[in-house]
Every structure is written in structure tokens, then in C-alpha cells.
Design a protein around this motif. Structure first.
Motif, PDB file in Angstrom:
ATOM      1  N   ARG A 206       1.042   5.571  -0.254  1.00 32.45           N
ATOM      2  CA  ARG A 206       0.427   6.606  -0.701  1.00 32.45           C
ATOM      3  C   ARG A 206       0.748   8.048  -1.528  1.00 32.45           C
ATOM      4  NH1 ARG A 206      -4.376   6.438   1.665  1.00 32.45           N
ATOM      5  NH2 ARG A 206      -4.037   9.467   2.455  1.00 32.45           N
TER       6      ARG A 206
ATOM      7  N   ARG B 199      -4.430   6.750  -2.057  1.00 32.66           N
ATOM      8  CA  ARG B 199      -4.770   5.225  -1.431  1.00 32.66           C
ATOM      9  C   ARG B 199      -4.584   4.124  -2.775  1.00 32.66           C
ATOM     10  NH1 ARG B 199      -7.921   0.924   1.411  1.00 32.66           N
ATOM     11  NH2 ARG B 199      -6.651  -0.616   2.352  1.00 32.66           N
TER      12      ARG B 199
ATOM     13  N   GLU C  43       1.080  -1.296   0.028  1.00 32.53           N
ATOM     14  CA  GLU C  43      -0.410   0.128   0.229  1.00 32.53           C
ATOM     15  C   GLU C  43       0.793   1.480   0.046  1.00 32.53           C
ATOM     16  OE1 GLU C  43      -2.880   2.302   2.822  1.00 32.53           O
ATOM     17  OE2 GLU C  43      -2.946  -0.205   2.652  1.00 32.53           O
TER      18      GLU C  43
ATOM     19  N   ASP D 126      -7.878   3.040  -4.859  1.00 29.71           N
ATOM     20  CA  ASP D 126      -8.785   3.153  -3.565  1.00 29.71           C
ATOM     21  C   ASP D 126     -10.197   4.202  -4.149  1.00 29.71           C
ATOM     22  OD1 ASP D 126     -11.166   3.433  -1.724  1.00 29.71           O
ATOM     23  OD2 ASP D 126      -9.905   3.468  -0.070  1.00 29.71           O
TER      24      ASP D 126
END
Length: 551
Positions: free
Chosen positions: A446, A485, A444, A479
């Protein structure tokens, strides 16, 4: 990502090609291989000439090249997998002994008058099988014998061995044929393999220690094919090599016919032609470092390809053996410069774990060009004339010079293919069996929405890397409630295969991964999660959904 310009692939201080001889084990193996190579070229020359004298069929003579190359075409990929899975030293000892027995049997049959054109082709095919099983392991041991900065020099010296023996072997073989019989040449070739066996037997090879589950044969085959599938640079080298050898195969397949039929000369002249060719190749090896520092590889290959096109035209038109000697000298230089440049390129772009497998596929492309080309040009010569076949081959090589427009060779700094030991093993709170799977890995990130396009562009090489090293699927999800995300995912067939991924990761791969992670804006490193299927639930719905979306 990598370079074929030797000046970019060597240390700042130029490394002499003789530097590799400072390593005793390399020096011993090189000398043994040199003796064996002399026997091989004696065998090749004697076999072709004996077949030329026993048969009037131009197709049968051209099939000698096919009998040598076709086994490599058929067995090179399995041989590469074996070389990566088995002890290469033991594999080399086995293949060398096999070829010794085959060569000696052919010698006995020849001396007893029991040989025919089909016998020669059959035994040549058997020797080709030995070569096919031997070569991937042989080529892949060079990085084990010398430090990586010296590897290009070692590969050049291997080319010197092959081509210096090409200059000596045919001349010696021609003299033996003139005074005795080709059978003695075949026997000497069988004995020459013993020198290599002795050195290999004494070599104390260092074994790689690992706790990673060992691949089975078919998994190893798939891994090698997958590596090539997702490596555009390797594909370009293979395409260029196959196209080049298809055109130059006419020279190798039809040279004996040019000497015997067009020039009306004997085996001595044919041997001298091969000697001039070998001498040119040795000269090319000696000047390779200097040329590489001054001439980009694409220009170098352009010059050598056009030279060999001119050689084919000369073989088609020149009527004097005297004038063909310098032509064959130039042919040897061009041949060596091309082969060594491509070989150094592909070796420097391969990690050790898959080296023999990819080299075997390169051999498949390379020898496939020779085998197919020999059949094509032999049939053209049979249906039309030698000159027509050679002129068409020259035209093909002219077209090959256009390939850089579509298949450029990699260039830049030499990639670091040493294992990236800083990739930690994934933590697990319970034991996981190697065969358990599939496995899903999620990372994941950012990402600043303004840099999303650049992030996705940087992800493409990393996605290709995941697929190359064993992933079945790979991609990125966004997302829909949080545009910053971004989740990278990839699926792997089993836990054992994922552990192998960790050990396949190189420092060059780390550089690619860092290019992606520099877009990450979170306070911590990107979060990595591992999911593995529990026994009895081998196809979880979320994996199927991912694969469908990625497809």
C-alpha cells in the motif's frame, strides 16, 4: 553498495596484514602455497627462457603467456561452478596432483633432450589447465579460513605469497639453469606441489549443511552468469581488470625478448629483472594498508596505471639493464597494488554461495586480457619492433585511466554478505516437488500515491536483486482501480530454485528490501503470495501474460 577503499572495508581499528597469520589453518595453507608458488615462478622463468633459446620466433615466445592464460580463459567459468558444487578441498587436491605429474614429465623430457618449442608450449598449456581448475577454488577458500574483518589482510598476504615467491623463484631458477638444466627446475616445481597436497589433506574443512535442493552443473553455470549480468558493480571491476591486464601483458610477454634481444643479456639478468619485480610487489603489499587509508582507490589505480605505462615506455627505450632494475621494482609495486585492490573489492562484494563462480569470471576477464594482449603485442613486435609494441601498450594504459568516467568502482561501507537467516520458508499446505514450476511470487504494498515515483525508484535495485538471485521475470503492477495498491511479482523456474533464492538472500539484500518496504503504509507487513504450477499445466496463462507485459 560496497567499497573498494580498504579503509571503508575494514574494522574501525586498523587490521594489520599479519593478523591473518593468527589463524593456524590459514598460516599452514599460506606456507604450503608459498613453497608451491616458488616452484611455479621457477617453472615460468625456465620455460620462457628455454623457449627463447630454442626458437628465434618472437610470436612463439609471446605465446608462452597465451599458453598460460588461455586455459583460464577457456575453463574458468566451468571451474568456478565446480568449486561451488564440489568439495573444494578434494578438488584442490586433484588439481595439485595433476600439475605435479605434468611438471615432472616436462622435467624428464627436458633432461633426456626430447623437448622442443612446441613441447614446452603444450606442457605449459596443460599446467594452465590445472591452474584454471585450481584457482577459483583456491581463491574462494580464504573466507572459510579467516573471519570476514580479517579477509582483506588475508588477501593481501596471498598477494605477498605470490610476489615474494616471484622475487625468489626466478633467481633460484636462473642459478639452476646457469649451472645445470631447466629440466631440474621443472622437476622441483613438480615436487613443490606436494607441500600443498600434504596441508590440504590434513585440513578438516567444515561442510555447509542445507536442506535446499542441490544445483546441477548447468544450473550453477547459469546462476553465476546471471549474478554477474545483474550486478553492475561486479561488471565494472571486470571491465577495469581486463583493460588493465591487456595493457600490462606487453611487459610480461616481451620482457624476456627485451633482455635477450635488445639488451643482449643472459638468463641471469632476466631472472634478476623478475626478482626486482617481485621485490617491488612485496613492498607494495607492505604499504597497501597505509595507502588505502590515505588514498581513494580510484586515485590509487590512476597512479599505478600511469606507473605501468611508464614501465612500458622504459622497456621500449632504456638500453641499460642497470637502470631497468628500479623500473621493474616500481612495476612490481604498481602491479600488486592494482591486483590486490581489485581482488579485495570483488571478494568483499560476493556472497559465499556464488563466490567461486564469480571469481572464475573475474579470472576470465583478467586472464583474457593477458592472453589476448600477449597475442596482439607479440604480433606487433614481430611485424614492427619491440619498442613499437611497448609504446602502443603504454598508450593503451593511458586510455585505461579514462575508464572511471564510465565504469566506476563501488564505494561506501562494506556490505554484509552473510546469509539473511530471517527470511522464512514459504508455507505450503501440500508437498511440492523441487522440480515443480514455474513459481510466481506476489508481494502487495500500500503506497501513498504522492510517493509512488520514489517507491518505483527504490524498486529498481530490488528488481535487479530478484533477477540476480534466480528470477526469470520481475516487475511491479499498479491496480488501475486503486492507485495505492502496488503488486511486486517475480517468476522462478521451479520450486527448488525458489528455495535456493531464500538461502541466497543476504543481510545486504535485506537492507535493500527494507528501503522498499518503508514506503508501505498498510497496517500489516506487505502480503506475500506464492503460486506454483500444478503437474500437467506447466505454462499457466497468467504467467505468460505477466511475462508478455513485463517484456
Amino acid at each position: 553498495m560496497a567499497s573498494t577503499n580498504l579503509s571503508a572495508n575494514t574494522p574501525t581499528a586498523p587490521v594489520s596484514i599479519w593478523t591473518a597469520f593468527q589463524t593456524p589453518v590459514f598460516r599452514a595453507i599460506w606456507l604450503a602455497a608459498f613453497v608451491s608458488n616458488i616452484g611455479t615462478w621457477m617453472q615460468n622463468m625456465a620455460g620462457v627462457w628455454l623457449l627463447t633459446t630454442l626458437s628465434k620466433s618472437q610470436i612463439l615466445v609471446a605465446l608462452m603467456q597465451t599458453a598460460t592464460s588461455l586455459p583460464v580463459f577457456m575453463l574458468s567459468i566451468p571451474a568456478g561452478a565446480l568449486a561451488d558444487l564440489l568439495d573444494r578441498r578434494k578438488l584442490l587436491l586433484t588439481t595439485q596432483l595433476f600439475m605435479a605429474v605434468v611438471a615432472c614429465l616436462l622435467g624428464v623430457l627436458t633432461l633426456t633432450g626430447s623437448v622442443s618449442p612446441y613441447t614446452i608450449l603444450s606442457f605449459t598449456f596443460l599446467l594452465g589447465i590445472g591452474t584454471a581448475l585450481n584457482t577459483p577454488a583456491w581463491q574462494s577458500i580464504a573466507p572459510e579460513l579467516v573471519p570476514r574483518p580479517v579477509l582483506p589482510a588475508a588477501l593481501v598476504l596471498n598477494g605477498v605469497s605470490i610476489n615474494l615467491s616471484r622475487a625468489i623463484g626466478p633467481a633460484v631458477g636462473g642459478m639452476i639453469i646457469a649451472f645445470y638444466s631447466p629440466g631440474y627446475v621443472f622437476l622441483l616445481n613438480g615436487l613443490s606441489f606436494l607441500a600443498t597436497c600434504v596441508v590440504l589433506f590434513r585440513w578438516q574443512r567444515k561442510q555447509m549443511e542445507t536442506n535446499v535442493p542441490v544445483e546441477d552443473f548447468f544450473s550453477a553455470l547459469r546462476a553465476g552468469l546471471r549474478y554477474v549480468q545483474f550486478s553492475p558493480a561486479i561488471q565494472s571491476i571486470m571491465v577495469r581488470g581486463m583493460a588493465f591486464t591487456f595493457g600490462t601483458s606487453a611487459m610480461w610477454a616481451l620482457l624476456s625478448l627485451v633482455v635477450a634481444r635488445r639488451l643482449q643479456q643472459d638468463a641471469g639478468v632476466y631472472g634478476q629483472m623478475l626478482t626486482w619485480l617481485g621485490a617491488g610487489a612485496v613492498t607494495g603489499a607492505l604499504v597497501l594498508n597505509r595507502l588505502a587509508q590515505r588514498l581513494h582507490i580510484e586515485y590509487r589505480l590512476l597512479a599505478t596505471t600511469l606507473t605501468l605505462a611508464g614501465v612500458n615506455l622504459a622497456l621500449a627505450t632504456v638500453t641499460s639493464a642497470f637502470w631497468l632494475y628500479p623500473v621493474m621494482f616500481l612495476a612490481g609495486m604498481a602491479w600488486l597494488l592494482t591486483l590486490t585492490s581489485l581482488n579485495v573489492t570483488i571478494q568483499l562484494n560476493l556472497p559465499r554461495w556464488v563466490q567461486a563462480r564469480v571469481l572464475s569470471m573475474y579470472m576470465l576477464a583478467f586472464q583474457g586480457g593477458l592472453a589476448i594482449g600477449s597475442i596482439v603485442w607479440g604480433n606487433v613486435a614481430e611485424q614492427f619492433s619491440l619498442s613499437t609494441a611497448l609504446m602502443l601498450a603504454a598508450g593503451w594504459l593511458g586510455l585505461v585511466t579514462l575508464l572511471p568516467l564510465f565504469f566506476r568502482l563501488p564505494y561506501g561501507q562494506m556490505p554484509d554478505m552473510t546469509p539473511a537467516e530471517d527470511w522464512p520458508e514459504p508455507p505450503a499446505t501440500q508437498p511440492i516437488r523441487p522440480e515443480q514450476g514455474p513459481v510466481v511470487v506476489m508481494i502487495e504494498y500500500r503506497i501513498n500515491p504522492a510517493e509512488l515515483a520514489d517507491f518505483l525508484k527504490a524498486m529498481e535495485p530490488l528488481k535487479r536483486l530478484r533477477l540476480r538471485d534466480g528470477a526469470l521475470r520481475a516487475g511491479v503492477f499498479s491496480d488501475i482501480t486503486d492507485p495505492a495498491r502496488q503488486v511486486e511479482f517475480y517468476t522462478v523456474a521451479s520450486w527448488g530454485e525458489h528455495l535456493r533464492q531464500h538461502h541466497r538472500f543476504t543481510r545486504e539484500d535485506t537492507r535493500i528490501e527494507e528501503q522498499v518496504r518503508r514506503y508501505h503504509t498498510g497496517p500489516d507487513r506487505p502480503m506475500v503470495s506464492h503460486f506454483v504450477t500444478q503437474p500437467g499445466n506447466e505454462q499457466p496463462p497468467f504467467v505468460s501474460d505477466m511475462e508478455t507485459m513485463n517484456g
